[in-house]
Structures are given as structure tokens and as C-alpha cells.
Motif scaffolding. Sequence first.
Motif, PDB file in Angstrom:
ATOM      1  N   SER A 168       0.521  -1.144 -11.120  1.00  0.00           N
ATOM      2  CA  SER A 168      -0.737  -1.215 -10.371  1.00  0.00           C
ATOM      3  C   SER A 168      -0.840  -2.524  -9.599  1.00  0.00           C
ATOM      4  O   SER A 168      -0.147  -3.501  -9.892  1.00  0.00           O
ATOM      5  CB  SER A 168      -1.925  -1.115 -11.326  1.00  0.00           C
ATOM      6  N   SER A 224      -9.179  -1.129  -2.412  1.00  0.00           N
ATOM      7  CA  SER A 224      -9.286  -0.025  -3.352  1.00  0.00           C
ATOM      8  C   SER A 224     -10.427   0.905  -3.004  1.00  0.00           C
ATOM      9  O   SER A 224     -11.450   0.487  -2.471  1.00  0.00           O
ATOM     10  CB  SER A 224      -9.499  -0.557  -4.775  1.00  0.00           C
ATOM     11  N   GLY A 229       5.716  -0.369   0.145  1.00  0.00           N
ATOM     12  CA  GLY A 229       5.081   0.855  -0.315  1.00  0.00           C
ATOM     13  C   GLY A 229       4.780   0.912  -1.798  1.00  0.00           C
ATOM     14  O   GLY A 229       4.147   1.845  -2.269  1.00  0.00           O
ATOM     15  N   ASP A 230       5.249  -0.090  -2.558  1.00  0.00           N
ATOM     16  CA  ASP A 230       4.940  -0.128  -3.987  1.00  0.00           C
ATOM     17  C   ASP A 230       5.039  -1.574  -4.481  1.00  0.00           C
ATOM     18  O   ASP A 230       5.417  -2.472  -3.731  1.00  0.00           O
ATOM     19  CB  ASP A 230       5.859   0.807  -4.795  1.00  0.00           C
ATOM     20  N   ARG A 237      -1.437   1.871   5.663  1.00  0.00           N
ATOM     21  CA  ARG A 237      -0.583   0.764   6.128  1.00  0.00           C
ATOM     22  C   ARG A 237      -0.583   0.699   7.653  1.00  0.00           C
ATOM     23  O   ARG A 237      -0.655  -0.381   8.234  1.00  0.00           O
ATOM     24  CB  ARG A 237       0.859   0.942   5.618  1.00  0.00           C
ATOM     25  N   ASP A 244      -3.067  -2.942  -2.514  1.00  0.00           N
ATOM     26  CA  ASP A 244      -3.748  -1.750  -3.016  1.00  0.00           C
ATOM     27  C   ASP A 244      -3.814  -1.822  -4.540  1.00  0.00           C
ATOM     28  O   ASP A 244      -2.873  -2.295  -5.189  1.00  0.00           O
ATOM     29  CB  ASP A 244      -2.961  -0.506  -2.582  1.00  0.00           C
ATOM     30  N   MET A 258      -1.506   2.366  -7.227  1.00  0.00           N
ATOM     31  CA  MET A 258      -0.233   2.773  -6.647  1.00  0.00           C
ATOM     32  C   MET A 258       0.595   3.415  -7.751  1.00  0.00           C
ATOM     33  O   MET A 258       0.389   3.129  -8.930  1.00  0.00           O
ATOM     34  CB  MET A 258       0.526   1.561  -6.105  1.00  0.00           C
ATOM     35  N   GLU A 278       0.870  -1.195   0.000  1.00  0.00           N
ATOM     36  CA  GLU A 278       0.000   0.000   0.000  1.00  0.00           C
ATOM     37  C   GLU A 278       0.894   1.229   0.000  1.00  0.00           C
ATOM     38  O   GLU A 278       1.824   1.307   0.799  1.00  0.00           O
ATOM     39  CB  GLU A 278      -0.886  -0.045   1.253  1.00  0.00           C
ATOM     40  N   ASP A 279       0.627   2.186  -0.894  1.00  0.00           N
ATOM     41  CA  ASP A 279       1.485   3.364  -0.984  1.00  0.00           C
ATOM     42  C   ASP A 279       1.159   4.439   0.049  1.00  0.00           C
ATOM     43  O   ASP A 279       1.963   5.331   0.274  1.00  0.00           O
ATOM     44  CB  ASP A 279       1.461   3.960  -2.398  1.00  0.00           C
ATOM     45  N   GLN A 280       0.008   4.367   0.714  1.00  0.00           N
ATOM     46  CA  GLN A 280      -0.378   5.377   1.707  1.00  0.00           C
ATOM     47  C   GLN A 280       0.049   4.918   3.109  1.00  0.00           C
ATOM     48  O   GLN A 280      -0.518   3.963   3.643  1.00  0.00           O
ATOM     49  CB  GLN A 280      -1.890   5.586   1.686  1.00  0.00           C
TER      50      GLN A 280
END
Length: 129
Positions: free
Chosen positions: A62, A85, A35-36, A17, A55, A58, A11-13
Amino acid sequence: MSTPSTVLTIEDQPDIRRLIRMTLEFKGLRVVEAGDAAQGLATARRERPQLILLDVMMPGESGLSLSRTLAADPQLAGIPVVMLSALGQQQDVEAGLGAGARAYLVKPFDPWQLLELVDRLLADPAAAA
């Protein structure tokens, strides 16, 4: 005492997380984070988690693309993936499930709903949610 199950969150946020980590650690699960997509794939190969929370949107690759990569990898294909999502339309859910996810959770989600889903998939990794 048994070793706790490991859940990988990709998850990038950072705030999401953190929410996921706090929720899952409350249940005694071990949480690793990425994070990615690239970091997530490397972490999945290294950690061999029992479940992946992924997620969809991202930067870079994706979550849908990463889910297909995981499903095509013989060593990772058996790990259930839950898509997370903000995209909650029927076609978004179908795209996530079509990319190999076992379940699709729309943000913002209820932490209790997340725990119930995680418990169910850890108990039966082949279960469709």
C-alpha cells in the motif's frame, strides 16, 4: 534556464497518472511515473524527485506502507509525499499523515488544487499542507 522540478507519481490507475502528468507538465514540471510501490521506490532512488504523489490503495504494497519506507530511508526522507486516495474519512487522512505524508488529497481532486499544493510544497518542502 533552470532544470524543472521532478515529480514522481506512484499510481496504479493509468488514467489518473495521465491526468496528473498532463496537469503538472502544463506547469513545466518533469513527471516520472510508477505503477506500483516496488517500481515507485526504485524510481524514487534513481530519480531523486523533489516531490512524490502517492496513491494509498494499490495492488501489493500500500501507499501507506511505502510512505513509511520512504520516511525511514535517509536519502529519501526529505522528499515531501502527497497521498492521493478515494478514502476521504478523517481516519484515512490521519493514517496518511501519520505514515509520513505532508498532505492528503482526496480523489477526485481538482487539477488546480493539485497544482496549488505542488507549487506550495516545491517552494517549501518542509511545509505542512
